[in-house]
Design a protein around this motif. Sequence first.
Motif, PDB file in Angstrom:
ATOM      1  N   GLU A 372      -2.868  -7.157   1.858  1.00 36.44           N
ATOM      2  CA  GLU A 372      -3.520  -5.664   1.885  1.00 36.44           C
ATOM      3  C   GLU A 372      -2.761  -5.096   1.037  1.00 36.44           C
ATOM      4  O   GLU A 372      -1.302  -4.912   2.074  1.00 36.44           O
ATOM      5  N   GLY A 373      -2.193  -4.280   0.377  1.00 38.66           N
ATOM      6  CA  GLY A 373      -1.254  -3.673  -0.228  1.00 38.66           C
ATOM      7  C   GLY A 373      -1.016  -4.465  -0.998  1.00 38.66           C
ATOM      8  O   GLY A 373       0.118  -4.029  -1.471  1.00 38.66           O
ATOM      9  N   HIS A 374      -0.873  -6.122  -1.390  1.00 36.82           N
ATOM     10  CA  HIS A 374       0.331  -6.167  -1.990  1.00 36.82           C
ATOM     11  C   HIS A 374       0.396  -6.188  -3.180  1.00 36.82           C
ATOM     12  O   HIS A 374       1.178  -5.948  -4.180  1.00 36.82           O
ATOM     13  N   GLN A 375      -0.697  -5.261  -4.531  1.00 39.02           N
ATOM     14  CA  GLN A 375      -0.652  -4.908  -5.615  1.00 39.02           C
ATOM     15  C   GLN A 375       0.375  -4.122  -6.111  1.00 39.02           C
ATOM     16  O   GLN A 375       1.005  -4.129  -6.911  1.00 39.02           O
ATOM     17  N   GLY A 376      -0.108  -2.764  -4.370  1.00 37.43           N
ATOM     18  CA  GLY A 376       1.202  -2.139  -4.467  1.00 37.43           C
ATOM     19  C   GLY A 376       2.264  -2.149  -4.968  1.00 37.43           C
ATOM     20  O   GLY A 376       3.596  -1.598  -5.677  1.00 37.43           O
ATOM     21  N   LEU A 377       2.460  -3.093  -4.285  1.00 38.27           N
ATOM     22  CA  LEU A 377       3.778  -3.844  -3.925  1.00 38.27           C
ATOM     23  C   LEU A 377       4.437  -4.437  -4.941  1.00 38.27           C
ATOM     24  O   LEU A 377       5.483  -3.979  -4.993  1.00 38.27           O
ATOM     25  N   GLN A 378       3.376  -5.493  -5.413  1.00 37.12           N
ATOM     26  CA  GLN A 378       3.695  -5.757  -6.417  1.00 37.12           C
ATOM     27  C   GLN A 378       3.931  -4.839  -7.668  1.00 37.12           C
ATOM     28  O   GLN A 378       5.259  -5.300  -8.614  1.00 37.12           O
ATOM     29  N   GLN A 379       3.627  -4.249  -8.041  1.00 35.67           N
ATOM     30  CA  GLN A 379       3.981  -2.987  -9.101  1.00 35.67           C
ATOM     31  C   GLN A 379       5.202  -1.828  -8.892  1.00 35.67           C
ATOM     32  O   GLN A 379       6.098  -2.375  -9.483  1.00 35.67           O
ATOM     33  N   ARG A 380       5.489  -2.188  -7.168  1.00 27.33           N
ATOM     34  CA  ARG A 380       6.733  -1.226  -7.283  1.00 27.33           C
ATOM     35  C   ARG A 380       8.410  -2.643  -7.256  1.00 27.33           C
ATOM     36  O   ARG A 380       9.196  -2.366  -7.764  1.00 27.33           O
ATOM     37  N   LEU A 381       7.782  -3.961  -7.158  1.00 29.26           N
ATOM     38  CA  LEU A 381       8.489  -4.794  -7.127  1.00 29.26           C
ATOM     39  C   LEU A 381       8.684  -4.929  -8.575  1.00 29.26           C
ATOM     40  O   LEU A 381      10.490  -4.781  -8.720  1.00 29.26           O
ATOM     41  N   GLN A 382       8.071  -4.526  -9.458  1.00 29.52           N
ATOM     42  CA  GLN A 382       8.328  -5.073 -11.282  1.00 29.52           C
ATOM     43  C   GLN A 382       8.849  -3.578 -11.511  1.00 29.52           C
ATOM     44  O   GLN A 382       9.609  -3.636 -12.621  1.00 29.52           O
ATOM     45  N   GLU A 383       8.444  -2.731 -10.820  1.00 31.39           N
ATOM     46  CA  GLU A 383       9.595  -1.275 -11.367  1.00 31.39           C
ATOM     47  C   GLU A 383      11.074  -1.141 -11.331  1.00 31.39           C
ATOM     48  O   GLU A 383      11.922  -1.068 -11.857  1.00 31.39           O
ATOM     49  N   ALA A 384      11.313  -1.876  -9.879  1.00 34.57           N
ATOM     50  CA  ALA A 384      12.663  -1.884  -9.535  1.00 34.57           C
ATOM     51  C   ALA A 384      13.543  -2.922 -10.300  1.00 34.57           C
ATOM     52  O   ALA A 384      14.867  -2.782 -10.917  1.00 34.57           O
ATOM     53  N   ARG A 385      12.403  -3.932 -10.761  1.00 36.01           N
ATOM     54  CA  ARG A 385      13.236  -4.772 -12.096  1.00 36.01           C
ATOM     55  C   ARG A 385      13.444  -3.782 -12.950  1.00 36.01           C
ATOM     56  O   ARG A 385      14.584  -4.293 -14.302  1.00 36.01           O
TER      57      ARG A 385
END
Length: 534
Positions: A372-385
């Motif tokens: 649950e919430g994997h898609q939102g966290l993945q987007q935050r990870l890509q944003e950090a990159r």
Amino acid sequence: MKPGLSLRVSQHLALTPQLQQSIRLLQLSTLELSQEVEQMLDENPFLERTADEAAREEFGLPQADAPVSEDDRHTEDAIYSGASGDATTAVAASSEGEPSGAAEAPGSSDGPDTPDTPDWEGDGTVEMTPDDGEWGGDAPARTRTAGEGDETDATELARSHESLTAYLHRQALGLRLSEVDTAALRFLIESLNDDGYLHESLQSLAVSLAGEEDTEQVEELVHRFTMALGLLQSLDPVGVGARGLAECLTLQLKALREDGEGDPEVVQTALRICQQPLEMLARRDVRRLAQACGGGEERTRAAMALIARLEPRPGRAFVEVERNIIVPDVIVKKIGRGTQQNFSVQLNPDVMPRLRVHDIYAGALRGNRGGEGHQGLQQRLQEARWFIKNIQQRFDTILRVSRAIVDRQKNFFVHGELAMRPLVLRDIADELGLHESTISRVTTAKYMATPQGTYELKYFFGSGLGTETGGNASSTAVRALIKQFVSAESAAKPLSDSQIAEMLKEQGIECARRTVAKYREALKIAPANLRKAL
């Protein structure tokens, strides 16, 4: 009208979120970038600072991926069973110049994007990539050593600065006054402006306290304020509490007379001059002032010279001036001597943030695929990159532009302002293959520390003036030449703008009188009639 279908081909430029972020970071100053980094660290849990130093040859060059140590690998395996320990901590070099969002986008994210959140085009993976590692490791951490404990930074000095009102209140404590007189004196002190002047009349101050209806109370307050004003004007600094420039100068001259300093006749003449309209003093009309004061022109000149040494703003020393400490983004150092002399251009490691993607959080996201919430966290990870990558590309572009400037203006770093060459943004843009707007963003609010001093990057750009030989002379060099002419002029016969224009023409530089006047005003040099010595 008959409906129909038509096919039209058009081209348009779409700025991706990462490209927009890259452009925005490029135009930020060092202070604004630091604030942006702090805000991103607060908002993005996948982004963290790192205190570890990674050996690098030079900023922006490709580095080999450095595997984690055995201890870190065992720790990660203990926390996440089955997780891979081959996490990398080095950053791959990004392409130089203006970023291209379409070319650098790693792909599209898993699942549809929501309209309220930016599309960071994640590829759906949670594996560690070279861009997730530490960046800016060649920047040493600024730490206070034991020997620096007694030093005070500029902020602490500014906070400990005593204001004019506090200084006057402290002096007032030594006066034996009644409670009413003490209150009147304190009220007048609080009514002073930053220059130490009392611009409001005593009548208006009394009315503000008692009101217009109570005339007896107003008269009583005016009497108290008059007595308090005499006490205020006896305090240090001399001239404080004056209600105008003439009164301020008069108070200082009377203090000189009481202390027995200076020629009494000159001081008396100066007091008479202060009673005349100050426009005559500003115009340095010696003849009319001598006639009005009843003294000779020689004594009048001596009195005017004495007035010029007085302080027109007694509170100047107590004004807490905003201290803008400039931290250079680029450092230029001299290498070699003589004909082998050259200059090295390096980024200032103190302004380069050292960031990386949080290994533990990225590993936790990797171990919970489809949660649950994997898609939102993945987007935050890509944003950090992308944030780490855009910061790196920002400094890469600054370094490229700075090196191009140093190559073009090498004579300036050797001989100074007089050797500055004409340079416009288009020249650097064509050389580096960038757009002029990119060069403009890079050179705004970015500073370069050189052997000649610290300058904004925009300082090295200037238009050219025609010369007799058909070449161009930099406007910066012309301003430096004008400054040199004025500093060497006779104090009794200062150079006019027309004379300076003729002197520039003798040097082979065609410069109109109006252009000379514009450059002189930009250098904050007074006209010839005001530069004339008494």
